[in-house]
Design an enzyme around this catalytic site. Structure first.
Site, short mmCIF file in Angstrom:
data_model
loop_
_atom_site.label_atom_id
_atom_site.label_comp_id
_atom_site.label_asym_id
_atom_site.label_seq_id
_atom_site.Cartn_x
_atom_site.Cartn_y
_atom_site.Cartn_z
N TYR A 1 2.07 -1.77 9.73
CA TYR A 1 1.17 -1.19 8.90
C TYR A 1 0.57 -2.12 9.07
O TYR A 1 0.72 -3.09 10.39
CB TYR A 1 1.64 -0.76 7.51
CG TYR A 1 2.33 0.91 7.18
CD1 TYR A 1 1.11 1.52 7.44
CD2 TYR A 1 3.35 0.96 7.45
CE1 TYR A 1 1.33 3.05 7.39
CE2 TYR A 1 3.91 2.31 7.63
CZ TYR A 1 2.73 3.50 7.42
OH TYR A 1 3.10 4.65 7.63
N HIS B 1 8.12 0.66 11.38
CA HIS B 1 6.92 0.96 10.61
C HIS B 1 5.50 -0.17 11.17
O HIS B 1 6.16 -0.93 10.69
CB HIS B 1 7.19 1.40 9.49
CG HIS B 1 8.10 2.28 9.00
ND1 HIS B 1 8.71 3.08 8.09
CD2 HIS B 1 8.53 3.12 10.54
CE1 HIS B 1 9.78 4.03 8.24
NE2 HIS B 1 9.98 4.21 9.55
N GLU C 1 6.93 4.92 11.79
CA GLU C 1 5.25 5.07 11.20
C GLU C 1 4.84 4.54 11.34
O GLU C 1 4.97 2.95 11.52
CB GLU C 1 5.59 5.15 9.81
CG GLU C 1 6.70 6.19 8.70
CD GLU C 1 6.70 5.41 7.15
OE1 GLU C 1 5.82 4.76 6.80
OE2 GLU C 1 7.87 6.33 6.87
N ASN D 1 14.64 5.99 5.02
CA ASN D 1 13.93 5.35 4.88
C ASN D 1 13.55 3.95 3.92
O ASN D 1 13.95 3.37 3.37
CB ASN D 1 12.62 5.78 3.78
CG ASN D 1 11.09 5.74 4.14
OD1 ASN D 1 10.84 5.99 5.73
ND2 ASN D 1 10.38 5.66 3.49
N GLU D 2 13.10 2.73 5.53
CA GLU D 2 13.14 1.78 4.41
C GLU D 2 13.86 0.84 3.86
O GLU D 2 13.47 1.13 3.05
CB GLU D 2 11.36 1.35 4.52
CG GLU D 2 10.29 2.31 5.14
CD GLU D 2 8.97 2.06 4.50
OE1 GLU D 2 9.19 1.85 3.26
OE2 GLU D 2 8.25 2.70 5.09
N TRP E 1 1.71 8.70 10.53
CA TRP E 1 2.38 9.03 8.58
C TRP E 1 1.00 9.34 8.60
O TRP E 1 -0.70 8.74 8.42
CB TRP E 1 2.04 7.33 7.70
CG TRP E 1 2.66 8.13 7.00
CD1 TRP E 1 1.69 8.55 5.91
CD2 TRP E 1 4.15 9.01 6.00
NE1 TRP E 1 2.64 8.58 3.94
CE2 TRP E 1 3.81 8.93 4.64
CE3 TRP E 1 5.29 8.51 6.41
CZ2 TRP E 1 5.20 9.94 3.66
CZ3 TRP E 1 6.51 9.32 5.82
CH2 TRP E 1 6.23 10.03 4.40
N ARG F 1 9.26 13.99 11.92
CA ARG F 1 9.65 13.60 10.93
C ARG F 1 9.18 13.94 9.33
O ARG F 1 8.70 14.34 8.88
CB ARG F 1 9.33 11.45 11.13
CG ARG F 1 10.59 11.25 10.23
CD ARG F 1 9.87 9.56 10.57
NE ARG F 1 10.96 8.75 9.72
CZ ARG F 1 10.83 7.87 8.65
NH1 ARG F 1 9.22 7.97 8.49
NH2 ARG F 1 12.00 7.41 8.33
#
Length: 435
Positions: free
Chosen positions: A228, A226, A255, A159-160, A284, A82
């Protein structure tokens, strides 16, 4: 868990639920012969399932590192990368020529390119962030680098694309972005990142994904979460990913990391759940992190021989890239070999024809095969031949190095000893059918 925090490893790098149970019919978008979504699965140009196993690379800030980085990422077993690009809104624009170079580098390393417009990160909370509409403007501007690359490139819209403020606009903004790209002739598989700094703690993407998918006239959109700090337990990981699989919606983890300032994501659960559900993931990130998240580097100083603990885990650990990655079918070589003898008892000539039955042209090749003991190769034509005991390697000459798809080349050898037919042939490590 406090679900109102701001989450984004990508932003820190650069700047220092109700489930809808309406079934969605997934139809193949086959106008381009490229990637497409079929029954909730990402399928490559050969018609086979493709599961992303890759990492993120911050190209826009490290353009001079990309060539070597992609080669190293491939050598460690990844099938995709990516690539961070900039629209020019926040960082230096990656123009058409640069994007074309990145695509060529991906193809040279047999990696699927997921190209993402990074300037949209945290729109609504970051004052200089680009909107999804501005990201579409960028994709239209660099369309010349993407046209005809549908077999190799997935376009990640932005992105985001929304922070926590105004995240409810994600649904319509994403529909509008998809509609504009399709109207402009983009046949690529599109990837839509979640709002809430990519983590969708509000369930906005989760709830509205069926409507967004249905809005795509090609039914060729993949959703990206994503993971996290919001995903710090196996239950949360399994629940989120499973909700998409249960509804026949395509989902990938675009990610994730092993740690973060917003909490400690459960990377083991992310990787094992992705494997059990046969879903893609992209860690990531390769190298060059700053702003306090340097620990997310997979390689220290862009050096593949200095993997961090996170890099060792992602590439080489259980459910990791090396263990679970399979190359995209469009890059796989296929071959058949015809072997014809002219035998006079004490010696023979063999005429060998290699046919390319794969999906990509071959440029430069090595064919390995074995002969029983007592046979010695005396000479060869149209190939350079070496012998090590009973093992023979034929290497292309400049005039036989190109084998187009469906095409063939021939070479010959003169051998001392009774005529013999090899049991098998391998072209650049790929087993060939005998014909």
């Amino acid at each position: 868990m406090n679900r109102t925090r701001v989450f984004s490893a990508a932003t820190m790098l650069a700047l220092a639920a109700t489930i809808t149970s309406v079934p969605v019919a997934a139809h193949a978008a086959d106008r381009s012969g490229g990637f497409r979504v079929v029954d909730g699965r990402l399928v490559d140009a050969t018609g086979k399932d493709f599961v992303l196993r890759g990492v993120n690379h911050a190209h826009t800030w490290y353009t001079g590192r990309t060539d070597r980085s992609l080669a190293d990422i491939k050598a460690l077993g990844a099938n995709s990368v990516r690539v961070v690009l900039s629209t020019g809104t926040r960082w230096t624009k990656n123009d058409t020529a640069d994007v074309a170079k990145v695509v060529a580098q991906c193809k040279a390393n047999r990696l699927v390119c997921v190209l993402e417009a990074h300037d949209t990160t945290g729109y609504g909370e970051q004052g200089d962030a680009a909107s999804l509409s501005e990201a579409v403007d960028y994709w239209l501007e660099v369309a010349g680098a993407l046209e005809g690359q549908e077999k190799y490139v997935i376009v990640n819209l932005g992105n985001e694309p929304h922070g926590n403020a105004g995240h409810t606009a994600w649904t319509q903004d994403t529909k509008d972005a998809i509609g504009r790209l399709r109207a402009a002739g983009f046949d690529h598989t599109l990837m839509a990142d979640a709002p809430n700094w990519g983590q969708d703690w509000s369930g906005t993407m989760r709830e509205n994904a069926p409507a967004v998918f249905a809005s795509d006239p090609d039914r060729n959109t993949v959703f990206s979460i994503h993971m996290y700090g919001v995903y710090d337990t196996a239950a949360e990981v399994e629940d989120y990913l499973g909700s998409f699989v249960d509804r026949g919606l395509p989902i990938v983890v675009g990610e994730f990391g092993y740690d973060h300032s917003d909490g400690n994501p459960d990377e083991d659960a992310i990787m094992s759940t992705a494997r059990s559900l046969d879903l893609g993931y992209m860690g990531w990130s390769w190298s060059g992190n700053g702003g306090g998240v340097e620990y997310l580097d997979l390689a220290t100083g862009f050096d593949a021989t200095r993997l961090t603990a996170w890099g060792e885990r992602l590439f080489k650990g259980p459910d990791g890239i090396r263990e679970t990655s399979h190359e995209a079918g469009v890059y796989r070589r296929g071959c058949s070999v015809a072997y014809r003898l002219d035998d006079w008892g004490t010696g023979f000539n063999a005429d060998v024809t290699i046919r390319n039955t794969g999906a990509q042209p071959v440029k430069g090749w090595k064919l390995d095969f074995g002969l029983p003991g007592g046979r010695t190769v005396n000479s060869a034509w149209n190939a350079a031949v070496t012998q090590d005991g009973g093992q023979i390697r034929a290497t292309s000459r400049s005039w036989t190095e190109d084998i187009p798809v469906g095409g063939a080349v021939s070479f010959g050898v003169n051998v001392t000893g009774a005529g013999a037919v090899p049991a098998s042939f391998d072209l650049d490590g790929v087993s060939c059918a005998k014909s």
